[in-house]
Design a protein around this motif. Structure first.
Motif, PDB file in Angstrom:
ATOM      1  N   ALA A  14      72.935  69.674  61.450  1.00 36.43           N
ATOM      2  CA  ALA A  14      72.863  68.218  61.633  1.00 36.43           C
ATOM      3  C   ALA A  14      71.856  67.583  60.670  1.00 36.43           C
ATOM      4  O   ALA A  14      70.794  67.097  61.060  1.00 36.43           O
ATOM      5  N   VAL A  15      72.193  67.635  59.380  1.00 36.98           N
ATOM      6  CA  VAL A  15      71.375  67.019  58.330  1.00 36.98           C
ATOM      7  C   VAL A  15      72.324  66.357  57.340  1.00 36.98           C
ATOM      8  O   VAL A  15      73.547  66.475  57.472  1.00 36.98           O
ATOM      9  N   SER A  16      71.769  65.689  56.332  1.00 35.25           N
ATOM     10  CA  SER A  16      72.604  65.063  55.298  1.00 35.25           C
ATOM     11  C   SER A  16      73.601  66.092  54.726  1.00 35.25           C
ATOM     12  O   SER A  16      73.261  67.271  54.577  1.00 35.25           O
ATOM     13  N   PRO A  17      74.831  65.653  54.420  1.00 33.64           N
ATOM     14  CA  PRO A  17      75.837  66.610  53.934  1.00 33.64           C
ATOM     15  C   PRO A  17      75.356  67.481  52.764  1.00 33.64           C
ATOM     16  O   PRO A  17      75.680  68.677  52.710  1.00 33.64           O
ATOM     17  N   HIS A  18      74.571  66.923  51.835  1.00 30.16           N
ATOM     18  CA  HIS A  18      74.153  67.735  50.676  1.00 30.16           C
ATOM     19  C   HIS A  18      73.313  68.924  51.120  1.00 30.16           C
ATOM     20  O   HIS A  18      73.430  70.019  50.583  1.00 30.16           O
ATOM     21  N   LEU A  19      72.482  68.712  52.137  1.00 27.38           N
ATOM     22  CA  LEU A  19      71.589  69.771  52.624  1.00 27.38           C
ATOM     23  C   LEU A  19      72.359  70.759  53.506  1.00 27.38           C
ATOM     24  O   LEU A  19      72.173  71.975  53.393  1.00 27.38           O
ATOM     25  N   ALA A  20      73.238  70.231  54.348  1.00 28.96           N
ATOM     26  CA  ALA A  20      74.078  71.106  55.177  1.00 28.96           C
ATOM     27  C   ALA A  20      74.924  72.011  54.273  1.00 28.96           C
ATOM     28  O   ALA A  20      75.077  73.205  54.537  1.00 28.96           O
ATOM     29  N   ALA A  21      75.438  71.426  53.195  1.00 25.63           N
ATOM     30  CA  ALA A  21      76.274  72.187  52.255  1.00 25.63           C
ATOM     31  C   ALA A  21      75.467  73.296  51.582  1.00 25.63           C
ATOM     32  O   ALA A  21      75.964  74.415  51.389  1.00 25.63           O
ATOM     33  N   GLY A  69      82.701  56.812  55.937  1.00 27.69           N
ATOM     34  CA  GLY A  69      81.665  57.448  55.145  1.00 27.69           C
ATOM     35  C   GLY A  69      80.760  58.313  56.007  1.00 27.69           C
ATOM     36  O   GLY A  69      80.889  58.360  57.228  1.00 27.69           O
ATOM     37  N   SER A  70      79.829  59.008  55.343  1.00 28.15           N
ATOM     38  CA  SER A  70      78.798  59.762  56.053  1.00 28.15           C
ATOM     39  C   SER A  70      77.517  58.945  55.909  1.00 28.15           C
ATOM     40  O   SER A  70      77.236  58.428  54.829  1.00 28.15           O
ATOM     41  N   GLY A  71      76.739  58.827  56.974  1.00 26.22           N
ATOM     42  CA  GLY A  71      75.459  58.104  56.911  1.00 26.22           C
ATOM     43  C   GLY A  71      75.623  56.656  56.493  1.00 26.22           C
ATOM     44  O   GLY A  71      76.558  55.976  56.907  1.00 26.22           O
ATOM     45  N   GLY A  72      74.701  56.192  55.630  1.00 26.86           N
ATOM     46  CA  GLY A  72      74.770  54.819  55.116  1.00 26.86           C
ATOM     47  C   GLY A  72      75.316  54.813  53.700  1.00 26.86           C
ATOM     48  O   GLY A  72      75.974  55.766  53.266  1.00 26.86           O
ATOM     49  N   ILE A  73      75.049  53.736  52.964  1.00 26.82           N
ATOM     50  CA  ILE A  73      75.638  53.611  51.617  1.00 26.82           C
ATOM     51  C   ILE A  73      74.988  54.588  50.621  1.00 26.82           C
ATOM     52  O   ILE A  73      75.625  55.017  49.661  1.00 26.82           O
ATOM     53  N   ILE A  74      73.718  54.950  50.863  1.00 26.47           N
ATOM     54  CA  ILE A  74      73.071  55.935  49.975  1.00 26.47           C
ATOM     55  C   ILE A  74      73.063  57.275  50.696  1.00 26.47           C
ATOM     56  O   ILE A  74      72.219  57.524  51.546  1.00 26.47           O
ATOM     57  N   CYS A  75      74.041  58.085  50.384  1.00 21.44           N
ATOM     58  CA  CYS A  75      74.144  59.380  51.066  1.00 21.44           C
ATOM     59  C   CYS A  75      74.530  60.449  50.056  1.00 21.44           C
ATOM     60  O   CYS A  75      75.634  60.414  49.503  1.00 21.44           O
ATOM     61  N   PRO A  76      73.620  61.391  49.784  1.00 25.57           N
ATOM     62  CA  PRO A  76      73.979  62.460  48.851  1.00 25.57           C
ATOM     63  C   PRO A  76      74.934  63.459  49.485  1.00 25.57           C
ATOM     64  O   PRO A  76      74.715  63.911  50.604  1.00 25.57           O
ATOM     65  N   LEU A  77      75.997  63.770  48.767  1.00 27.75           N
ATOM     66  CA  LEU A  77      76.941  64.781  49.249  1.00 27.75           C
ATOM     67  C   LEU A  77      76.718  66.106  48.533  1.00 27.75           C
ATOM     68  O   LEU A  77      77.035  67.165  49.053  1.00 27.75           O
TER      69      LEU A  77
END
Ligand SMILES: Nc1ncnc2c1ncn2[C@@H]1O[C@H](COP(=O)(O)OP(=O)(O)OP(=O)(O)O)[C@@H](O)[C@H]1O
Ligand SMILES: [Mg+2]
Length: 228
Positions: A80-87, A117-125
């Motif tokens: 349960a973290v930002s997609p870039h980190l989960a990935a 989308g995931s999160g807000g407008i600034i979301c690293p994938l």
């Protein structure tokens, strides 16, 4: 030719899935072949050893999409973290060509594709040798956006910033949905007025708590979608 619309928000947990479900429900109730797509979902629950695409499952339940929810999401992560980190943690990097191919498939399955989308407008994938931001996906899929925002204190700041950032990134903002709206709350009423004035963007719907309908005419809703 299919049509698409991208739903983003002022942050995580602001009601993107809740309002997306109402959008898809309204379209389907009116006989339109409407579907849902999400590129990356993190924080998925694992049930009997299988990751569940919670957002897609909720939208399917509310709107009556009968396809398996997991077929509507390209990447599902348990962490349960930002997609870039989960990935990174789960060693499953997001590839733009997978998103491209999956979205192409959505276009063949549905006439109206609402993309969350995931999160807000600034979301690293993705943040390794490659960077993929959510805004890159929005632009790659050639979609305009709708912003879901809370109705409460602080929303002027987060909504105006979100819209400014989207515009600066070359993304067209079609409108705003104010979530958790109470007509008799003077702060909510003023927030709506200020946000419309400051951003020159219409609030296309106000969604009260526990609403089961999106109170806008079908034509106004379908006009938000763009040919893709
Ligand atoms: N108008 C509403 N009335 C009642 N509950 C709501 C409403 N909007 C959102 N919620 C609830 O608030 C929680 C967060 O909403 P939701 O899951 O739609 O947010 P989200 O922006 O999609 O989050 P994420 O960034 O994780 O995708 C959920 O439990 C949802 O059911
Ligand atoms: Mg969601």
């Amino acid at each position: 030719m299919s049509k698409g619309l991208f739903i983003t928000g002022t942050g995580t947990d602001v009601g993107k899935t809740f309002t997306t479900a109402l959008i898809v429900k309204k379209l389907r109730e009116n006989g339109l072949n409407a579907g849902y797509y999400k590129a990356a979902l993190s924080g998925a629950e694992k049930i009997k050893g299988k990751l569940v695409a919670g957002d897609a499952k909720y939208v399917c339940e509310v709107s009556g999409i009968t396809d398996g929810p997991e077929s509507l999401v390209s990447y599902i992560y348990e962490t349960a973290v930002s997609p870039h980190l989960a990935a990174q943690i789960e060693k499953l990097p997001i590839e733009m060509n997978v998103i491209d191919a999956d979205f192409e498939q959505m276009k063949t399955r549905f006439d109206y594709v609402t993309v969350e989308g995931s999160g807000g407008i600034i979301c690293p994938l993705r943040r390794d040798e490659q960077t993929i931001m959510l805004t890159d996906v929005i632009k790659r899929l050639n979609l305009d956006v709708l912003i879901v925002a809370p109705s409460s204190l602080g929303t002027i700041n987060s909504t105006v910033l979100t819209i400014e950032y989207a515009k600066q990134s070359g993304i067209a903002v079609k409108g705003i949905i104010l979530n958790g709206y109470m007509e008799d709350n003077f702060l909510h009423v003023d927030n709506k007025f200020q946000i419309e004035q400051l951003t020159e963007t219409p609030v296309i719907a106000c969604v009260p708590k526990n609403s089961n309908d999106l109170a806008i005419p079908l034509q106004v809703l379908t006009d938000l979608f763009k040919e893709i």
